[in-house]
Design a protein around this motif. Structure first.
Motif, PDB file in Angstrom:
ATOM      1  N   ALA A   1      15.657  44.825   6.501  1.00 59.97           N
ATOM      2  CA  ALA A   1      15.834  44.667   5.147  1.00 59.97           C
ATOM      3  C   ALA A   1      15.125  43.393   4.978  1.00 59.97           C
ATOM      4  O   ALA A   1      14.412  43.124   3.720  1.00 59.97           O
ATOM      5  CB  ALA A   1      17.243  44.712   4.527  1.00 59.97           C
TER       6      ALA A   1
ATOM      7  N   ALA B   1      11.228  43.467   5.408  1.00 60.16           N
ATOM      8  CA  ALA B   1      10.585  44.259   4.321  1.00 60.16           C
ATOM      9  C   ALA B   1      10.699  43.372   3.014  1.00 60.16           C
ATOM     10  O   ALA B   1       9.492  43.509   2.290  1.00 60.16           O
ATOM     11  CB  ALA B   1      11.183  45.286   4.446  1.00 60.16           C
ATOM     12  N   THR B   2      11.441  42.815   2.588  1.00 63.76           N
ATOM     13  CA  THR B   2      11.612  41.981   1.639  1.00 63.76           C
ATOM     14  C   THR B   2      10.719  40.703   1.508  1.00 63.76           C
ATOM     15  O   THR B   2       9.921  40.622   0.630  1.00 63.76           O
ATOM     16  CB  THR B   2      13.094  41.360   1.326  1.00 63.76           C
ATOM     17  OG1 THR B   2      14.042  42.473   1.185  1.00 63.76           O
ATOM     18  CG2 THR B   2      13.207  40.527   0.065  1.00 63.76           C
TER      19      THR B   2
ATOM     20  N   CYS C   1       7.248  42.429   1.145  1.00 62.43           N
ATOM     21  CA  CYS C   1       6.979  42.779  -0.034  1.00 62.43           C
ATOM     22  C   CYS C   1       6.598  41.548  -1.146  1.00 62.43           C
ATOM     23  O   CYS C   1       5.888  41.769  -2.043  1.00 62.43           O
ATOM     24  CB  CYS C   1       8.178  43.703  -0.497  1.00 62.43           C
ATOM     25  SG  CYS C   1       8.343  45.194   0.393  1.00 62.43           S
TER      26      CYS C   1
ATOM     27  N   SER D   1      10.458  58.084  -1.208  1.00 62.01           N
ATOM     28  CA  SER D   1      10.294  57.365  -0.038  1.00 62.01           C
ATOM     29  C   SER D   1       9.676  58.088   1.183  1.00 62.01           C
ATOM     30  O   SER D   1       8.776  57.793   1.716  1.00 62.01           O
ATOM     31  CB  SER D   1      11.387  56.295   0.338  1.00 62.01           C
ATOM     32  OG  SER D   1      12.576  57.351   0.703  1.00 62.01           O
TER      33      SER D   1
ATOM     34  N   GLU E   1       8.427  50.656   4.865  1.00 59.39           N
ATOM     35  CA  GLU E   1       9.185  50.013   3.765  1.00 59.39           C
ATOM     36  C   GLU E   1       8.431  49.155   2.858  1.00 59.39           C
ATOM     37  O   GLU E   1       8.576  49.020   1.746  1.00 59.39           O
ATOM     38  CB  GLU E   1      10.344  49.513   4.492  1.00 59.39           C
ATOM     39  CG  GLU E   1      11.454  50.319   5.105  1.00 59.39           C
ATOM     40  CD  GLU E   1      12.599  49.770   5.411  1.00 59.39           C
ATOM     41  OE1 GLU E   1      12.829  48.441   5.600  1.00 59.39           O
ATOM     42  OE2 GLU E   1      13.766  50.275   5.938  1.00 59.39           O
TER      43      GLU E   1
ATOM     44  N   PHE F   1       7.978  49.928  -0.993  1.00 57.64           N
ATOM     45  CA  PHE F   1       8.919  48.965  -1.841  1.00 57.64           C
ATOM     46  C   PHE F   1       8.035  47.730  -2.419  1.00 57.64           C
ATOM     47  O   PHE F   1       8.566  46.972  -3.587  1.00 57.64           O
ATOM     48  CB  PHE F   1      10.056  48.314  -1.106  1.00 57.64           C
ATOM     49  CG  PHE F   1      11.144  49.408  -0.698  1.00 57.64           C
ATOM     50  CD1 PHE F   1      11.847  49.853  -1.821  1.00 57.64           C
ATOM     51  CD2 PHE F   1      11.249  49.487   0.566  1.00 57.64           C
ATOM     52  CE1 PHE F   1      12.670  50.643  -1.506  1.00 57.64           C
ATOM     53  CE2 PHE F   1      12.327  50.572   0.590  1.00 57.64           C
ATOM     54  CZ  PHE F   1      12.953  51.013  -0.111  1.00 57.64           C
TER      55      PHE F   1
ATOM     56  N   VAL G   1      14.512  44.908  -3.865  1.00 62.49           N
ATOM     57  CA  VAL G   1      14.152  45.270  -2.464  1.00 62.49           C
ATOM     58  C   VAL G   1      15.229  45.180  -1.550  1.00 62.49           C
ATOM     59  O   VAL G   1      15.421  46.238  -1.016  1.00 62.49           O
ATOM     60  CB  VAL G   1      12.687  44.717  -2.295  1.00 62.49           C
ATOM     61  CG1 VAL G   1      12.233  45.042  -0.739  1.00 62.49           C
ATOM     62  CG2 VAL G   1      11.711  44.950  -3.281  1.00 62.49           C
TER      63      VAL G   1
ATOM     64  N   CYS H   1      16.453  48.305   0.718  1.00 64.28           N
ATOM     65  CA  CYS H   1      16.169  48.397   1.980  1.00 64.28           C
ATOM     66  C   CYS H   1      17.303  48.747   2.883  1.00 64.28           C
ATOM     67  O   CYS H   1      17.378  49.320   3.896  1.00 64.28           O
ATOM     68  CB  CYS H   1      15.213  47.289   2.366  1.00 64.28           C
ATOM     69  SG  CYS H   1      13.557  47.223   1.952  1.00 64.28           S
TER      70      CYS H   1
ATOM     71  N   GLU I   1      18.135  52.485   2.720  1.00 58.68           N
ATOM     72  CA  GLU I   1      17.040  53.297   2.924  1.00 58.68           C
ATOM     73  C   GLU I   1      17.610  54.239   4.192  1.00 58.68           C
ATOM     74  O   GLU I   1      17.793  53.751   5.251  1.00 58.68           O
ATOM     75  CB  GLU I   1      15.921  52.590   3.268  1.00 58.68           C
ATOM     76  CG  GLU I   1      14.489  53.604   3.431  1.00 58.68           C
ATOM     77  CD  GLU I   1      14.367  54.424   2.140  1.00 58.68           C
ATOM     78  OE1 GLU I   1      14.009  55.812   2.515  1.00 58.68           O
ATOM     79  OE2 GLU I   1      14.524  54.045   1.145  1.00 58.68           O
TER      80      GLU I   1
END
Length: 312
Positions: A103, A106-107, A110, A144, A189, A193, A246, A250, A253
């Motif tokens: 998470a 991915a954040t 993103c 997704s 991801e 996202f 996000v 995540c 998800e």
């Protein structure tokens, strides 16, 4: 006119006499009490509020209460014995660590990719910029697993990239096998996202005063300095709001991890699935679910605070 005035005067005089002759303790006539229909106008507000509250209780609160109750099942030696057993297990610690780093990674991805894309769409003139912005709005409605399937067609074992590699080199198989690893989940991801960061950034850039950019450019500031000193400070609230959203999504998800086929990647949602469906250990699944809910609600509260400060 004279007759009309003469007729009106006695009427006024009669009114004055009626006032003078009224008893000393009598008050002026009050307005009539409200009709029953007027008194009952406030009742429908309460009545109309009952159905949605009842539906919310049956659809959301009651199942949630059942999950919490099942997580506190006393048949394991105590109300919190299930929490002690699950939270102390290596499987839970591994799933929690995997969930957090996926998470967080991915954040960050993103935020970086979304900021670059939003800068290009908002400030670099190119044909079709408005169409790209509209497509981002449509992209937000995609499920997704659709993005994961698209990545499988490209980077899967029999995907396009491996097919091109085998055709060119004559090898028996291609080198792209990362989709079934945590890096494949991370790529999926970030791909899915990133528009959730681009959308608030575009809204923030649309409110940016272009005169500031013109003044900074006229003073000799380069593009990098304009971005760092002018654009980035204005984008920070939108970045914080989009990043918080996000991060929450995540953490919860499930479809991306499942459709990539990453068997060695176990997140908290996947652990709930494994405990409930594969092992039929519903109390343990409910414990993990409650922990996941607590983390998600806390982060969602943070997202709401950040969004309110950002004006989103």
């Amino acid at each position: 006119m004279a007759e009309a005035t003469g007729l009106a005067a006695p009427a006024a005089a009669d009114d004055d006499q009626a006032t003078l002759h009224a008893p000393a303790g009598a008050s002026a006539p009050s307005s009539p009490p409200p009709a029953p229909a007027a008194r009952g106008r406030r009742l429908p507000r309460v009545v109309w509020a009952l159905p949605p509250v009842a539906v919310l209780g049956v659809v959301l609160l009651y199942p949630l209460a059942l999950v919490v109750q099942q997580s506190l099942a006393p048949d394991r030696g105590g109300a919190f014995s299930g929490y002690t057993a699950v939270l102390g297990s290596a499987a839970f610690r591994e799933a929690l660590g995997t969930t957090v780093w996926l998470a967080a990674g991915a954040t960050v991805g993103c935020l970086l990719l979304g900021f670059v894309l939003a800068l290009i769409i908002a400030f670099v003139p190119f044909p079709g910029a408005r169409a790209v912005a509209k497509f981002i709005d449509v992209f937000l409605s995609f499920p997704s697993f659709l993005i994961t399937l698209a990545l499988l067609f490209i980077y899967g074992t029999v995907g396009m990239a491996n097919g091109v590699w085998t055709d060119v080199t004559g090898a028996s198989e291609g080198p792209f096998h990362f989709l079934t690893t945590p890096w494949g989940v991370l790529l999926a991801e970030i791909t899915y996202f990133t528009p959730f960061v681009v959308r608030p950034l575009l809204a923030a850039f649309s409110q940016l005063d272009t005169a500031q950019l013109e003044v900074a450019s006229s003073l000799g500031a380069g593009p990098a300095r304009v971005i760092r000193r002018v654009i980035l400070p204005e984008a920070l609230p939108a970045l914080a709001a989009g990043g918080s959203l996000v991060l929450v999504m995540c953490l919860n998800e499930f479809g991306i991890v499942l459709f990539t086929g990453a068997k060695d990647v176990t997140t908290l949602p996947m652990l709930v699935y494994g405990k409930a469906i594969l092992e039929s250990d519903y109390p343990a699944a409910c414990v993990v679910a409650v922990v996941n809910i607590v983390i998600s609600v806390g982060l969602f509260g943070l997202y709401r605070v950040v969004s309110k400060r950002a004006g989103a």
